[in-house]
Write an enzyme that holds these catalytic residues in place. Structure first.
Site, PDB file in Angstrom:
ATOM      1  N   ASP A 322       0.824  -1.215   0.000  1.00 49.11           N
ATOM      2  CA  ASP A 322       0.000   0.000   0.000  1.00 49.11           C
ATOM      3  C   ASP A 322       0.860   1.267   0.000  1.00 49.11           C
ATOM      4  O   ASP A 322       2.043   1.240   0.326  1.00 49.11           O
ATOM      5  CB  ASP A 322      -0.926   0.025   1.222  1.00 49.11           C
ATOM      6  CG  ASP A 322      -0.158   0.132   2.529  1.00 49.11           C
ATOM      7  OD1 ASP A 322       0.916  -0.501   2.633  1.00 49.11           O
ATOM      8  OD2 ASP A 322      -0.613   0.842   3.440  1.00 49.11           O
ATOM      9  N   GLU A 323       0.240   2.362  -0.359  1.00 46.01           N
ATOM     10  CA  GLU A 323       0.777   3.722  -0.207  1.00 46.01           C
ATOM     11  C   GLU A 323       2.220   3.874  -0.710  1.00 46.01           C
ATOM     12  O   GLU A 323       3.093   4.365   0.002  1.00 46.01           O
ATOM     13  CB  GLU A 323       0.708   4.153   1.260  1.00 46.01           C
ATOM     14  CG  GLU A 323      -0.710   4.289   1.789  1.00 46.01           C
ATOM     15  CD  GLU A 323      -0.756   4.837   3.196  1.00 46.01           C
ATOM     16  OE1 GLU A 323      -1.545   5.756   3.442  1.00 46.01           O
ATOM     17  OE2 GLU A 323      -0.006   4.336   4.054  1.00 46.01           O
TER      18      GLU A 323
END
Length: 528
Positions: A322-323
Site C-alpha cells: 500500500d501507499e
C-alpha cells in the site's frame, strides 16, 4: 423483513431478561430459562468426555481449563454456599467437554471449524464441538454464563446454545513499529481477543519508523533499524512465545512485512535496498521505496522471506503493497532507464513488476498471501487464492464498491476500512462500527461468499502501551460481534446492554476497558 427483525429483537430482549449475565458476542441460537443451578468453586471441574478424541494431555484444552477455572473462581477457596430446594446443584459440578477431532498439537487455520454446542440442564452439563478450536469458543461462552449472587453464590441458568462464527477471519491489527509494544501488551491483547472470539492477530511488525523484528539472517536490520536494539526488539523467543500463546487461544498470527513502501527502517541495515532520491541531477541524501530495478533487491527478498516463512507457521503472510510514493522513483535516472528498458510507461507498472516478483518468491515457499487493496487496484497479476484487504474509506471508490469489484474479479476480501480503532471521537463511536454490514454491496451470493471477514486496525502513530487497552476495549468488541454473530443481531439497545455488561466483566478480569456511557460496575478496575 421489518416484522421478522422486530420478532427477533423481542426474542433477544426476552432472552436477555431471563439471563443473569449477557453474552458477547451473541450466539447464533440460544434457549435459556429462569431455572438455575449452583456451582461450587472448591470442587468444580472441567473434564474430558469419555468419547472425546481429545483427552488429558491435550495442551490446548488442558491450559484452557486452567485459565477458565481461574477466570471463574480465582485461586482462593470458597465456603460452601447454602441453597434452597429451588436451587438445583449442577450435576456433579463438572462440565464435560467432547471434541470429534483432536488437533492438540496443530495450529488453527483459515478453514478451522469453530462450531460448538453447549447444553446445561438437569441431566448434563456438556460442551460438544468438532475441534479444540470450537471447544475454546464454547468455554468462553460458558464462562460468561456463570454469575455470582450478592451473597457470593455462583449460579448458571439452564441453557442450550448452538453457535458458530459468521465469518472465518476475525482479526485485530496491532502496529508495533510506530510505537514499540512490550511483549506483555501483545499477550494481554491476545487474552482479550479470545474473550471476544477474535481468531487472527495481524502483526504489523515493521514500518518506516522502526524494525523491531530480530532477523537471524540479517541481524543488521534490527541493530540499525530498531528504536533500541536491546530494549525495543522482538527476539526469536518473543516471536515464538507470541505464536504459541496465540495458538493456545485458537488465534492465528498473520505477520505483515509491507514493501516496497513503508520500508525506511530497512535501509540502514541493508545498504542498496532503498532507492536513492535525486534533487535535479544530484543525490538528495534521502531514500524512497525499495529499489525495484536491482537483482540484489530480489536476492535479499528471497532470503529474507525464506526466513519469515520458516518462523511464522500460518499459511498466509501479509505482504502489504500500500501507499507507494512514486516521487523518489521519478527522480532517479537509474529507475527511469530501467523502466525504459522494460517498456514501462507508468510507475504503477513498475510497482506491479516489483510486487509480482515478490509474490512469486513467496509462492515458491508454499505460502499464501494477503495484500492491501492497492495491489488489486493497480492490476497486479496475483494468484486466484489471494486475499485482498480493503482499508481505504474515502471517495472516489467507497469501500463497499471496492469489495464489490474485488469479489466480482473472483478474489476473497477482508474489510477494515470502517474499523480503524486508532481514530477516536467523543461519544459512543462503537455504534457506527457495530452498524457496519460487511455484505452491504451489490453482488451475487457467490460474490458475498468471498468476503471471509474483517479486521479492526490499531495503528500506532498515537498509541503505545499507555493507551492501547482502553482504546481497544470494549470498542473492538463491536467488530467482534459483527464478524461472529448473525446478521440479524443488530438491535442497538440490546447490544448496548450486553456490551455495558461485558465491559464490566472485562474490568473484573483485570482489563482496563473504557466506559461506553454513564454508569458503574459492581467491581471497578482499581478493585481488581
Amino acid at each position: 423483513m421489518a416484522g421478522c427483525r422486530l420478532w427477533v429483537s423481542l426474542l433477544l430482549a426476552a432472552a436477555l431478561a431471563c439471563l443473569a449475565t449477557a453474552l458477547w458476542p451473541w450466539p447464533q441460537y440460544i434457549q435459556t430459562s429462569h431455572r438455575r443451578y449452583t456451582l461450587y468453586p472448591n470442587n468444580f471441574q472441567f473434564r474430558y468426555h469419555a468419547g472425546s478424541a481429545a483427552q488429558a494431555g491435550c495442551v490446548v484444552l488442558d491450559e484452557a481449563f486452567r485459565r477458565y477455572r481461574s477466570l471463574l473462581f480465582g485461586s482462593g477457596s470458597w465456603p460452601r454456599p447454602s441453597f434452597s430446594k429451588k436451587q438445583q446443584p449442577l450435576g456433579k459440578n463438572i462440565l464435560m467437554v467432547s471434541v470429534v477431532t483432536a488437533e492438540c498439537n496443530e495450529f488453527p487455520n483459515l478453514e478451522s471449524v469453530e462450531n460448538y454446542t453447549l447444553t446445561i440442564n438437569d441431566d448434563q452439563c456438556l460442551l460438544s464441538s468438532e475441534t479444540v478450536w470450537g471447544a475454546l469458543r464454547g468455554l468462553e461462552t460458558f464462562s460468561q454464563l456463570v454469575w455470582k449472587s450478592a451473597e457470593g453464590t455462583f449460579f448458571i441458568n439452564k441453557t442450550k446454545i448452538t453457535d458458530f462464527p459468521r465469518f472465518p477471519h476475525r482479526g485485530i491489527l496491532l502496529d508495533t513499529s510506530r510505537h514499540y509494544l512490550p511483549l506483555s501488551s501483545i499477550l494481554n491483547t491476545l487474552d482479550v481477543m479470545a474473550y471476544n472470539k477474535f481468531n487472527v492477530f495481524h502483526w504489523h511488525l515493521v514500518d518506516d519508523s522502526s524494525f523491531p523484528y530480530e532477523s537471524f539472517t540479517f541481524p543488521e536490520l534490527t541493530r540499525k533499524g530498531s528504536f533500541n536494539p536491546v530494549t525495543h526488539i522482538y527476539t526469536a523467543q518473543d516471536v515464538k512465545e507470541v505464536i504459541e500463546y496465540a495458538r493456545l487461544r485458537g488465534i492465528r498470527v498473520l505477520a505483515e512485512f509491507d514493501t516496497p513502501g513503508h520500508t525506511l527502517s530497512w535501509g540502514a541495515g541493508v545498504p542498496g535496498l532503498l532507492t536513492p532520491c535525486y534533487s535535479g541531477s544530484r543525490l538528495s541524501g534521502t531514500y524512497g521505496p525499495v529499489n525495484p530495478s536491482l537483482n540484489s533487491t530480489y536476492d535479499f527478498m528471497s532470503t529474507f522471506f525464506l526466513e519469515i516463512s520458516s518462523v511464522f507457521p500460518d499459511f498466509y503472510l501479509h505482504l502489504g503493497g500500500d501507499e507507494v510514493d512514486f516521487t523518489c522513483w521519478k527522480s532517479n535516472p537509474n529507475i527511469q532507464a530501467f523502466m525504459k528498458k522494460k517498456g514501462f510507461t507508468d510507475y504503477k507498472q513498475l510497482e506491479s513488476f516489483y510486487i509480482q516478483t515478490l509474490l512469486d518468491i513467496v509462492s515458491d515457499y508454499d505460502k499464501g498471501y494477503v495484500v492491501w487493496q492497492e495491489v488489486f487496484d493497480n492490476k497486479v497479476k496475483v494468484r486466484p487464492d489471494t486475499i485482498i484487504q480493503v482499508w481505504r474509506e474515502e471517495m472516489p471508490v467507497q469501500y463497499m464498491k471496492e469489495i464489490e469489484a474485488i469479489t466480482q474479479a473472483g478474489f476473497r476480501a477482508l474489510l477494515s476500512a470502517p474499523w480503524y480503532l486508532n481514530r477516536v471521537k467523543y461519544g459512543p463511536d462503537w455504534k457506527e462500527m457495530y452498524k457496519v454490514e460487511p455484505l452491504a454491496f451489490r453482488g451475487t451470493p457467490a460474490q458475498k461468499a468471498l468476503v471471509i471477514g474483517g479486521e479492526a486496525c490499531m495503528w500506532g502513530e498515537y498509541v503505545d502501551s499507555t493507551n492501547l487497552v482502553p482504546r481497544l476495549w470494549p470498542r473492538a468488541g463491536a467488530i467482534a460481534e459483527r464478524l461472529w454473530s448473525s446478521n440479524l443481531t443488530t438491535n442497538m439497545d440490546f447490544a448496548f446492554k450486553r456490551l455495558s455488561h461485558f465491559r464490566c466483566e472485562l474490568l473484573r478480569r483485570g482489563i482496563q476497558a473504557q466506559p461506553i456511557s454513564v454508569g458503574y460496575c459492581e467491581q471497578e478496575f482499581e478493585h481488581t
